[in-house]
Design a protein around this motif. Structure first.
Motif, short mmCIF file in Angstrom:
data_model
loop_
_atom_site.label_atom_id
_atom_site.label_comp_id
_atom_site.label_asym_id
_atom_site.label_seq_id
_atom_site.Cartn_x
_atom_site.Cartn_y
_atom_site.Cartn_z
N VAL A 1 -88.01 43.65 -9.06
CA VAL A 1 -87.13 44.40 -8.15
C VAL A 1 -87.70 44.38 -6.73
CG1 VAL A 1 -86.23 46.69 -7.55
CG2 VAL A 1 -86.10 45.86 -9.92
N LYS A 2 -89.01 44.64 -6.63
CA LYS A 2 -89.67 44.66 -5.30
C LYS A 2 -89.59 43.28 -4.64
CE LYS A 2 -92.89 48.44 -6.23
NZ LYS A 2 -94.27 48.80 -6.59
N GLU A 3 -89.82 42.22 -5.45
CA GLU A 3 -89.76 40.86 -4.91
C GLU A 3 -88.35 40.52 -4.44
OE1 GLU A 3 -90.50 36.33 -6.48
OE2 GLU A 3 -91.89 37.89 -7.16
N ALA A 4 -87.33 40.96 -5.21
CA ALA A 4 -85.94 40.70 -4.85
C ALA A 4 -85.59 41.40 -3.54
CB ALA A 4 -85.02 41.18 -5.97
N GLU A 5 -86.06 42.64 -3.38
CA GLU A 5 -85.79 43.39 -2.14
C GLU A 5 -86.51 42.75 -0.95
OE1 GLU A 5 -87.07 47.27 -3.30
OE2 GLU A 5 -85.16 47.78 -4.28
#
Length: 562
Positions: A27-31
């Motif tokens: 999720v953090k990488e996608a954001e």
């Protein structure tokens, strides 16, 4: 409704398809990269695209469709223009009863459903499809490569074209070649000049296919463009040249980067071009996907945990040896480990690994590069190929001094690998104390899943092709043996085959094999003992795949009788 982060967590983390920590990192990488969470999850191999699609479809209460396994009706496809299909993320792929079948990334979008129904004049049956599946299927809208080239040729004949317009058309020609090569999953593109014409051939699943014949006067335009892209000398026409191109397939943020290895060699009719396509992003190098049996996977996964020694992969050119080594390196590639490679050429750029390209012009040979690597404090060393006695000695010494060494050899089977090292004047005690495992392999074509059918083969027809013992074992006394074949369809270009998979034999260095090496035993003696101790030959591994419906007896015999 569209799927969101909370829904995805409910679908994936609660039933434990993915652990919470991995999901949160994704999720953090996608954001951070402004990407979809689904794309990050798939790229990091936390879940397969098809499995994720099935879970999302079930959550949304729609039927899941894998477009790769569907025969897309061209007439139905063209009911919706490509621009609309792309912008609305939909594709019309068929008809069932009174309904038009439509794949949708967001099947709950009522506005889009009404738009499609209005355009096609019928009720639609929406199904859930993944974004990746959609992007691949949108290629069905494209013209054939012959039509594309004919259109370019017509424009080039216009004598009023400016230099810039002519250059743009040349760029388009080369881009079209690369684009169609990638879409057809070609491993190589050949541009071959003849007396009056230029023949373009694609190698797909190991087989050459002629796709186009064009005017000889186009060859110089294509040649110059490729030389410029590959950073080669454009004024050199009498020497062989090698180069590399990076080519983007699809959109900038969502597309795949393809590394293209270019070789140009002068021949009597001009300069021959061969471009090898290396799909760096979508090549995941998973050992599980290469075709190893469960037993062999257990052996390999145990062996690669050893901190030192040598892992050898053997087979002829084009048998997938490098892919197997990269799959092993992928497992070993951890932040706390330093991996260095010496390759000719470097086929795939891998993050976190120090890769050295052999360069004979600067006298950077395998041996010299290997000696330099040892001084770089590596834990693991990958040598593209052990070609001579000197390289073999450095590899053995590296393994003796606490390094794990991965490399390839050119031998026909696993058992021949060990006598081959003896032929390189490596002492028996050094071979037995450093070599951990020898893996021999070949690539066979896989049966097309869309048109695969059962086939009964007469047992008598196998005589002379397979050993008598094996025929008795697989026939179990019956006159017929149940196998499979594919009749050919649009999906496989009527070849009956789609994709390739490995067949393997895995020889481990146990005490019995070590004793035979000390006696300088022949490869036949080593193979016999390895079989007694449980090793399956490539032929046996291949026959297992035949009965699982993966390939055919003809394919196995073709590669094992080489």
């Amino acid at each position: 409704m569209e799927i969101n982060k909370k829904n995805l967590k409910e679908i994936l983390v609660t039933p434990k398809y993915i652990n919470e920590k991995s999901f949160d990192l994704a999720v953090k990488e996608a954001e951070r990269e402004n990407r979809k969470i689904e794309d990050v999850l798939i790229d990091k191999e936390l879940i397969k695209d098809e499995q994720l699609g099935q879970l999302i479809a079930s959550f949304l209460n729609f039927k899941f469709i894998n477009l790769r396994k569907e025969k897309i009706d061209k007439e139905m496809l063209n009911l919706i223009p490509e621009i609309v299909a792309n912008s609305k993320e939909i594709i019309v792929f068929g008809k069932k009863d009174d309904f038009v079948l439509v794949g949708m990334v967001n099947p709950g979008d009522l506005e889009t459903k009404h738009l499609i129904e209005k355009r096609v004049g019928q009720k639609i049956l929406p199904c859930y499809i993944t974004k990746r599946d959609l992007l691949e299927s949108l290629n069905k809208y494209k013209l054939g490569i012959k039509e594309e080239f004919n259109n370019i040729l017509k424009k080039l004949k216009n004598s009023f074209l400016s230099k810039e317009e002519r250059d743009d058309l040349t760029v388009k020609m080369v881009d079209t070649l690369l684009q169609y090569g990638c879409e057809n999953k070609a491993s190589d593109i050949h541009v071959e000049p003849h007396y009056k014409n230029v023949v373009i051939r694609f190698r797909i699943d190991g087989i050459m296919h002629e796709v186009l014949s064009i005017d000889k006067n186009l060859h110089e335009l294509i040649l110059m463009r490729i030389k410029i892209l590959a950073k080669m000398r454009t004024d050199e026409h009498m020497s062989a040249q090698d180069g590399k191109i990076r080519f983007l397939i699809g959109e900038k943020n969502t597309g795949n980067v393809v590394d293209v290895r270019v070789s140009i060699v002068p021949i009597t009719e001009g300069e021959n071009i061969v471009m090898r396509l290396l799909f760096s992003k979508n090549r995941q190098f998973n050992l599980n996907d290469l075709g190893f049996s469960e037993e062999n996977l257990k052996i390999i996964n145990k062996i690669i945990k050893h901190p030192h020694g040598i892992i050898l992969v053997t087979g002829p050119t084009g048998s997938g040896k490098t892919t197997t080594l990269y799959a092993v390196m992928k497992i070993l590639n951890k932040p706390e480990v330093h991996i260095s490679t010496i390759e000719d050429p470097v086929e795939y750029d891998v993050f976190g690994i120090s890769q050295i390209q052999v360069n004979n012009k600067t006298n950077l040979t395998f041996t010299k590069g290997l000696r330099a690597i040892v001084r770089q404090d590596p834990d693991i060393i990958m040598i593209g190929e052990i070609r001579d006695e000197e390289t073999a000695e450095v590899a053995i010494n590296s393994a003796m001094t606490g390094h794990l060494v991965l490399s390839t050899l050119h031998t026909n089977d696993a058992a021949t690998t060990l006598p081959r090292l003896l032929d390189m004047n490596i002492e028996p005690f050094l071979i037995s104390s450093t070599v951990n495992i020898a893996i021999a392999q070949r690539l066979v074509r896989k049966l097309c899943e869309k048109c695969r059918e059962s086939l009964y083969v007469k047992t008598s027809s196998l005589k002379g092709s397979l050993p008598e013992k094996m025929i008795k074992k697989i026939s179990k006394g019956k006159n017929e043996i149940h196998t499979y074949h594919s009749k050919g369809c649009e999906n496989c270009n009527n070849t009956g085959y789609s994709g390739r998979i490995g067949i393997f034999e895995v020889l481990t260095m146990d005490d019995d094999i070590k004793k035979l090496i000390f006696k300088r035993a022949s490869s036949d003696q080593i193979e016999e003992k390895a079989k007694e101790n449980g090793m399956k030959t490539m032929l046996e591994d291949g026959i297992d795949k035949v009965f699982k419906g993966i390939t055919t007896i003809e394919e196995i015999l073709k590669v094992t009788n080489e």
